[in-house]
Design an enzyme around this catalytic site. Structure first.
Site, PDB file in Angstrom:
ATOM      1  N   LYS A 188      50.362  15.058  -8.283  1.00 48.36           N
ATOM      2  CA  LYS A 188      50.396  16.519  -8.319  1.00 48.36           C
ATOM      3  C   LYS A 188      51.366  17.049  -9.367  1.00 48.36           C
ATOM      4  CE  LYS A 188      48.994  16.906  -3.471  1.00 48.36           C
ATOM      5  NZ  LYS A 188      49.161  17.646  -2.195  1.00 48.36           N
ATOM      6  N   SER A 242      59.311  16.095   6.104  1.00 48.82           N
ATOM      7  CA  SER A 242      59.140  14.925   6.965  1.00 48.82           C
ATOM      8  C   SER A 242      60.053  13.775   6.582  1.00 48.82           C
ATOM      9  CB  SER A 242      57.681  14.475   6.917  1.00 48.82           C
ATOM     10  OG  SER A 242      57.267  14.234   5.584  1.00 48.82           O
ATOM     11  N   LYS A 247      61.069  23.792  -1.292  1.00 47.30           N
ATOM     12  CA  LYS A 247      60.605  22.593  -0.598  1.00 47.30           C
ATOM     13  C   LYS A 247      60.575  21.423  -1.570  1.00 47.30           C
ATOM     14  CE  LYS A 247      56.627  20.713   1.945  1.00 47.30           C
ATOM     15  NZ  LYS A 247      55.250  20.940   2.428  1.00 47.30           N
ATOM     16  N   TYR A 301      61.475  20.071  11.856  1.00 47.21           N
ATOM     17  CA  TYR A 301      60.939  19.349  13.010  1.00 47.21           C
ATOM     18  C   TYR A 301      62.016  19.137  14.063  1.00 47.21           C
ATOM     19  CZ  TYR A 301      57.385  18.513   9.515  1.00 47.21           C
ATOM     20  OH  TYR A 301      56.432  18.704   8.542  1.00 47.21           O
ATOM     21  N   LYS A 352      58.153  24.503  -5.099  1.00 42.52           N
ATOM     22  CA  LYS A 352      57.737  23.280  -4.413  1.00 42.52           C
ATOM     23  C   LYS A 352      57.862  22.136  -5.406  1.00 42.52           C
ATOM     24  CE  LYS A 352      54.012  21.380  -1.550  1.00 42.52           C
ATOM     25  NZ  LYS A 352      52.663  21.629  -1.012  1.00 42.52           N
TER      26      LYS A 352
END
Length: 340
Positions: free
Chosen positions: A201, A258, A232, A297, A178
């Site tokens: 992060k 997204s 990701k 999506y 990630k």
């Protein structure tokens, strides 16, 4: 006839966002065509997915801010949004696989994937909480657990706990690579942590410049008991997807996040590109890079292309398989009804 890769509905996992309330859907402004659903409506999404041949749905909760705390106890509440949604889907469509997200950020008042003490992320205490979260989801009926937190040793701890509690059948799809990026910012409107986040992060998510590190993280998670692995975001890191597949030969997934989705939608709405063609090209790129499946999506916007008897503008469907038509004669298809 000579295409090396094809797309089918079985290649996709559909991410859905769940919120409190009754019989409601709320559009996400930054993600055209994406909504937040109340728990009583997730069964309808599952029925739609199953009818289209999509094998799995992934649940993400839009947690009420009043339930976000320092101790993140809502994360393992048997009746939290995610666990109620799992039960709702499995009761309505037991054949569909339900995937979940495991991380503390939807429940953390600080917006982080782990506990924060003195401004630092505390790994071991976080892992203990993630294990409780994993067991609650497994007991609710989840088929696939998706640890997206990037804490050290959490896969081994979860696998051990699942085995001890009789959940040997539950699969772990680890977000093993990630990468720390800005493409996730649009998801904050769906209940993730961007709006509440204090700091960043970078201490636990990967440096975008590193590919060797991705292989090390994936090797670690596989050694601890992960069944499948995730990269990701997806499209900017196709090189890592290919490295993972070639190096380990395990089921490899990517998350078309997204920001990737929103960029295509926004460009299509402005008439700058052909929505359907670019959508299909983007998804095909994951298969070409070695991915076995994609969280996207775009799963619902593809619905009009799937039935063999219903051709799509700019595409042909042969035996249920998408084959993009890229010739100039196909004509533009910006602003189509698919996801617009």
């Amino acid at each position: 006839m000579v295409s090396q890769n094809v797309l089918t509905p079985a290649d996709f996992i559909w991410p859905i966002f769940v919120m409190d309330g009754t019989d409601e859907e709320t559009p996400v402004p930054s993600m055209t065509g994406v909504v937040r659903r109340t728990v009583d409506r997730v069964a309808d999404a599952a029925r739609e997915a199953h009818s289209l041949g999509i094998p799995a749905i992934c649940i993400f909760p839009y947690t009420d801010p009043s339930l976000k705390t320092e101790d993140c106890a809502e994360a393992w509440n048997p009746d939290n949004l995610s666990n109620r949604a799992i039960r709702e889907i499995k009761n309505a469509v037991p054949e569909i696989a339900v995937m979940t997200d495991i991380a503390l950020d939807p429940y953390n008042i600080n917006g982080h994937d782990g506990y924060v003490e003195d401004g630092k992320i505390v790994n071991d205490r976080t892992v203990d909480a993630l294990v409780k979260m994993a067991l609650a989801q497994a007991e609710a009926g989840a088929d696939i657990l998706g640890p997206s937190d990037m804490m050290d040793s959490r896969i081994g701890a979860m696998r051990e706990a699942l085995e001890e509690e009789g959940h040997q059948h539950v699969t772990i799809l680890s977000y093993a690579a990630k990468i720390r990026v800005c493409l996730l910012r649009t998801i904050s409107g769906c209940g993730r942590a961007s709006g509440a986040l204090t700091g960043d992060k970078k201490t636990y998510q990967m440096d975008p410049a590193n590919s060797d590190e991705a292989l090390l993280m994936i090797a670690r998670d596989l050694s601890e008991g992960a069944d499948m692995v995730m990269v990701k975001p997806g499209q900017p890191y196709l090189d890592i997807c290919r490295l993972v597949k070639d190096e380990f030969g395990v089921p490899t997934f990517a998350y078309q996040v997204s920001g990737e989705y929103a960029m295509i939608q926004a460009a299509a709405q402005n008439g700058w590109l052909d929505h359907d063609k670019v959508m299909l090209e983007s998804l095909m790129s994951f298969k070409r890079a070695g991915c076995d499946g994609v969280l996207t999506y775009f799963a619902p916007p593809l619905r009009d292309c799937w039935p063999i008897t219903r051709p799509c503008n700019g595409k042909q469907v042969t035996n249920g398989v998408f084959q993009p038509i890229l010739s100039p004669e196909a004509g533009p298809n910006t602003g189509s009804e698919n996801g617009q």
